[in-house]
Design a protein around this motif. Structure first.
Motif, PDB file in Angstrom:
ATOM      1  N   SER A   1      29.846 -13.295   5.659  1.00 11.53           N
ATOM      2  CA  SER A   1      28.950 -12.220   6.042  1.00 11.53           C
ATOM      3  C   SER A   1      29.755 -10.994   6.444  1.00 11.53           C
ATOM      4  O   SER A   1      30.412 -10.989   7.489  1.00 11.53           O
ATOM      5  CB  SER A   1      28.060 -12.667   7.199  1.00 11.53           C
ATOM      6  OG  SER A   1      27.375 -11.567   7.741  1.00 11.53           O
TER       7      SER A   1
ATOM      8  N   HIS B   1      28.636  -9.502   9.862  1.00  8.08           N
ATOM      9  CA  HIS B   1      29.152 -10.228  11.030  1.00  8.08           C
ATOM     10  C   HIS B   1      30.651 -10.006  11.209  1.00  8.08           C
ATOM     11  O   HIS B   1      31.150  -9.936  12.331  1.00  8.08           O
ATOM     12  CB  HIS B   1      28.824 -11.718  10.913  1.00  8.08           C
ATOM     13  CG  HIS B   1      27.374 -11.996  11.106  1.00  8.08           C
ATOM     14  ND1 HIS B   1      26.564 -12.399  10.078  1.00  8.08           N
ATOM     15  CD2 HIS B   1      26.588 -11.897  12.200  1.00  8.08           C
ATOM     16  CE1 HIS B   1      25.336 -12.554  10.535  1.00  8.08           C
ATOM     17  NE2 HIS B   1      25.323 -12.243  11.826  1.00  8.08           N
TER      18      HIS B   1
ATOM     19  N   LEU C   1      23.767  -1.923  10.043  1.00 10.12           N
ATOM     20  CA  LEU C   1      23.956  -2.423  11.405  1.00 10.12           C
ATOM     21  C   LEU C   1      23.409  -1.429  12.431  1.00 10.12           C
ATOM     22  O   LEU C   1      22.806  -1.822  13.434  1.00 10.12           O
ATOM     23  CB  LEU C   1      25.436  -2.705  11.671  1.00 10.12           C
ATOM     24  CG  LEU C   1      26.073  -3.831  10.858  1.00 10.12           C
ATOM     25  CD1 LEU C   1      27.585  -3.850  11.061  1.00 10.12           C
ATOM     26  CD2 LEU C   1      25.460  -5.169  11.180  1.00 10.12           C
TER      27      LEU C   1
ATOM     28  N   ASN D   1      19.637  -1.581  12.442  1.00 10.13           N
ATOM     29  CA  ASN D   1      19.164  -2.814  13.083  1.00 10.13           C
ATOM     30  C   ASN D   1      19.515  -2.897  14.566  1.00 10.13           C
ATOM     31  O   ASN D   1      19.244  -3.910  15.213  1.00 10.13           O
ATOM     32  CB  ASN D   1      19.704  -4.039  12.345  1.00 10.13           C
ATOM     33  CG  ASN D   1      19.113  -4.170  10.953  1.00 10.13           C
ATOM     34  OD1 ASN D   1      18.021  -3.692  10.676  1.00 10.13           O
ATOM     35  ND2 ASN D   1      19.850  -4.820  10.060  1.00 10.13           N
TER      36      ASN D   1
ATOM     37  N   LEU E   1      22.466  -3.109  15.992  1.00 13.49           N
ATOM     38  CA  LEU E   1      23.594  -3.986  16.306  1.00 13.49           C
ATOM     39  C   LEU E   1      24.862  -3.205  16.623  1.00 13.49           C
ATOM     40  O   LEU E   1      25.798  -3.739  17.211  1.00 13.49           O
ATOM     41  CB  LEU E   1      23.830  -4.974  15.159  1.00 13.49           C
ATOM     42  CG  LEU E   1      22.616  -5.858  14.816  1.00 13.49           C
ATOM     43  CD1 LEU E   1      22.905  -6.724  13.597  1.00 13.49           C
ATOM     44  CD2 LEU E   1      22.229  -6.720  16.003  1.00 13.49           C
TER      45      LEU E   1
ATOM     46  N   ALA F   1      23.038  -6.568  21.525  1.00 12.55           N
ATOM     47  CA  ALA F   1      22.350  -7.327  20.474  1.00 12.55           C
ATOM     48  C   ALA F   1      23.333  -7.743  19.380  1.00 12.55           C
ATOM     49  O   ALA F   1      23.244  -8.844  18.824  1.00 12.55           O
ATOM     50  CB  ALA F   1      21.215  -6.497  19.870  1.00 12.55           C
ATOM     51  N   GLY F   2      24.300  -6.869  19.074  1.00 13.77           N
ATOM     52  CA  GLY F   2      25.322  -7.204  18.084  1.00 13.77           C
ATOM     53  C   GLY F   2      26.214  -8.337  18.549  1.00 13.77           C
ATOM     54  O   GLY F   2      26.565  -9.234  17.778  1.00 13.77           O
TER      55      GLY F   2
ATOM     56  N   THR G   1      25.383 -10.695  20.657  1.00 14.49           N
ATOM     57  CA  THR G   1      24.561 -11.910  20.576  1.00 14.49           C
ATOM     58  C   THR G   1      24.478 -12.404  19.140  1.00 14.49           C
ATOM     59  O   THR G   1      24.589 -13.606  18.878  1.00 14.49           O
ATOM     60  CB  THR G   1      23.142 -11.633  21.124  1.00 14.49           C
ATOM     61  OG1 THR G   1      23.256 -11.236  22.484  1.00 14.49           O
ATOM     62  CG2 THR G   1      22.255 -12.852  21.014  1.00 14.49           C
ATOM     63  N   ASP G   2      24.321 -11.473  18.199  1.00 18.30           N
ATOM     64  CA  ASP G   2      24.229 -11.841  16.788  1.00 18.30           C
ATOM     65  C   ASP G   2      25.519 -12.500  16.302  1.00 18.30           C
ATOM     66  O   ASP G   2      25.483 -13.514  15.591  1.00 18.30           O
ATOM     67  CB  ASP G   2      23.901 -10.595  15.958  1.00 18.30           C
ATOM     68  CG  ASP G   2      23.362 -10.930  14.589  1.00 18.30           C
ATOM     69  OD1 ASP G   2      22.380 -11.702  14.515  1.00 18.30           O
ATOM     70  OD2 ASP G   2      23.928 -10.434  13.590  1.00 18.30           O
TER      71      ASP G   2
ATOM     72  N   GLN H   1      25.794 -16.053  17.783  1.00 15.63           N
ATOM     73  CA  GLN H   1      24.927 -17.008  17.071  1.00 15.63           C
ATOM     74  C   GLN H   1      25.514 -17.357  15.711  1.00 15.63           C
ATOM     75  O   GLN H   1      25.494 -18.515  15.295  1.00 15.63           O
ATOM     76  CB  GLN H   1      23.517 -16.439  16.926  1.00 15.63           C
ATOM     77  CG  GLN H   1      22.772 -16.353  18.230  1.00 15.63           C
ATOM     78  CD  GLN H   1      21.453 -15.595  18.116  1.00 15.63           C
ATOM     79  OE1 GLN H   1      21.176 -14.926  17.122  1.00 15.63           O
ATOM     80  NE2 GLN H   1      20.645 -15.690  19.159  1.00 15.63           N
ATOM     81  N   TRP H   2      26.053 -16.361  15.012  1.00  9.35           N
ATOM     82  CA  TRP H   2      26.636 -16.599  13.692  1.00  9.35           C
ATOM     83  C   TRP H   2      27.863 -17.505  13.801  1.00  9.35           C
ATOM     84  O   TRP H   2      28.032 -18.430  12.995  1.00  9.35           O
ATOM     85  CB  TRP H   2      26.997 -15.269  13.051  1.00  9.35           C
ATOM     86  CG  TRP H   2      27.652 -15.373  11.714  1.00  9.35           C
ATOM     87  CD1 TRP H   2      27.080 -15.796  10.554  1.00  9.35           C
ATOM     88  CD2 TRP H   2      29.001 -15.046  11.392  1.00  9.35           C
ATOM     89  NE1 TRP H   2      28.003 -15.747   9.525  1.00  9.35           N
ATOM     90  CE2 TRP H   2      29.188 -15.286  10.026  1.00  9.35           C
ATOM     91  CE3 TRP H   2      30.065 -14.563  12.142  1.00  9.35           C
ATOM     92  CZ2 TRP H   2      30.399 -15.062   9.388  1.00  9.35           C
ATOM     93  CZ3 TRP H   2      31.270 -14.339  11.500  1.00  9.35           C
ATOM     94  CH2 TRP H   2      31.428 -14.591  10.131  1.00  9.35           C
TER      95      TRP H   2
ATOM     96  N   ARG I   1      26.846 -21.138  14.279  1.00 12.91           N
ATOM     97  CA  ARG I   1      26.039 -21.747  13.222  1.00 12.91           C
ATOM     98  C   ARG I   1      26.972 -22.290  12.134  1.00 12.91           C
ATOM     99  O   ARG I   1      27.771 -21.548  11.573  1.00 12.91           O
ATOM    100  CB  ARG I   1      25.085 -20.693  12.640  1.00 12.91           C
ATOM    101  CG  ARG I   1      24.085 -21.231  11.660  1.00 12.91           C
ATOM    102  CD  ARG I   1      23.054 -20.185  11.216  1.00 12.91           C
ATOM    103  NE  ARG I   1      23.609 -18.889  10.872  1.00 12.91           N
ATOM    104  CZ  ARG I   1      23.403 -17.761  11.549  1.00 12.91           C
ATOM    105  NH1 ARG I   1      22.665 -17.748  12.634  1.00 12.91           N
ATOM    106  NH2 ARG I   1      23.948 -16.616  11.151  1.00 12.91           N
TER     107      ARG I   1
END
Length: 174
Positions: free
Chosen positions: A2, A5, A47, A50, A52, A74-75, A77-78, A81-82, A85
């Protein structure tokens, strides 16, 4: 991988402008293919839209002023999470090489030639990666190891397929 990311992760360590992001990306991830500037700015635009990243100022440059980007909460946090995962393992259940072998059998061409040609190309690429690994730094070594392990698995598949070619021919040409 990504790209969004990856850029967010690079911004997490420090604010940067597009040129710095491209340079940092190319140094760490672009060993075989550098990142085009257009892709950097298109991704930054997405980005930004959105929420981020945000622009925290501009700096004069050789051309237009350079926007300095910073990652938002927010970025962060994103990215978190990425990173947590797991990636889907890619089993290559229906790949191009298998298709070529079957089509060679279906059309009466020697499938063993397809396998031999591919084996030669895999071995050539493995020699190239081994040279790069030997002369490279730790990053190059790890990247090359990953690619070499995949190529070794492909070579095992080529050998197994060659050994079972007559059986496969009977299945596809009953």
């Amino acid at each position: 991988m990504s790209l969004g990311h990856t850029i967010l992760g690079l911004l997490e360590s420090q604010p940067r402008h597009g040129y710095d992001i491209k340079r940092a990306y190319d140094e760490r991830f672009g060993h075989s293919r550098s990142l085009p500037y257009g892709q950097v700015y298109a991704t930054l635009s997405r980005l930004l839209k959105n929420g981020l990243v945000e622009v925290v100022g501009t700096e004069p440059g050789d051309g237009p002023d350079r926007k300095r980007y910073v990652i938002t909460d927010a970025g962060i946090t994103d990215v978190e999470q990425w990173l947590n995962r797991p990636e889907d393992p890619e089993p290559y259940l229906q790949n191009t090489l298998y298709t070529k072998v079957v089509l060679a059998l279906l059309t009466g061409r020697p499938a063993v030639d397809v396998l031999d040609t591919q084996r030669s190309e895999h071995l050539r690429r493995m020699r190239e990666l081994t040279r790069r690994k030997t002369s490279g730094d730790l990053v190059d070594q790890l990247v090359c190891d990953h690619a070499l392990f995949h190529l070794e698995a492909d070579l095992r598949w080529l050998e197994i397929t060659a050994a079972r070619l007559d059986e496969l021919a009977r299945k596809v040409n009953p």
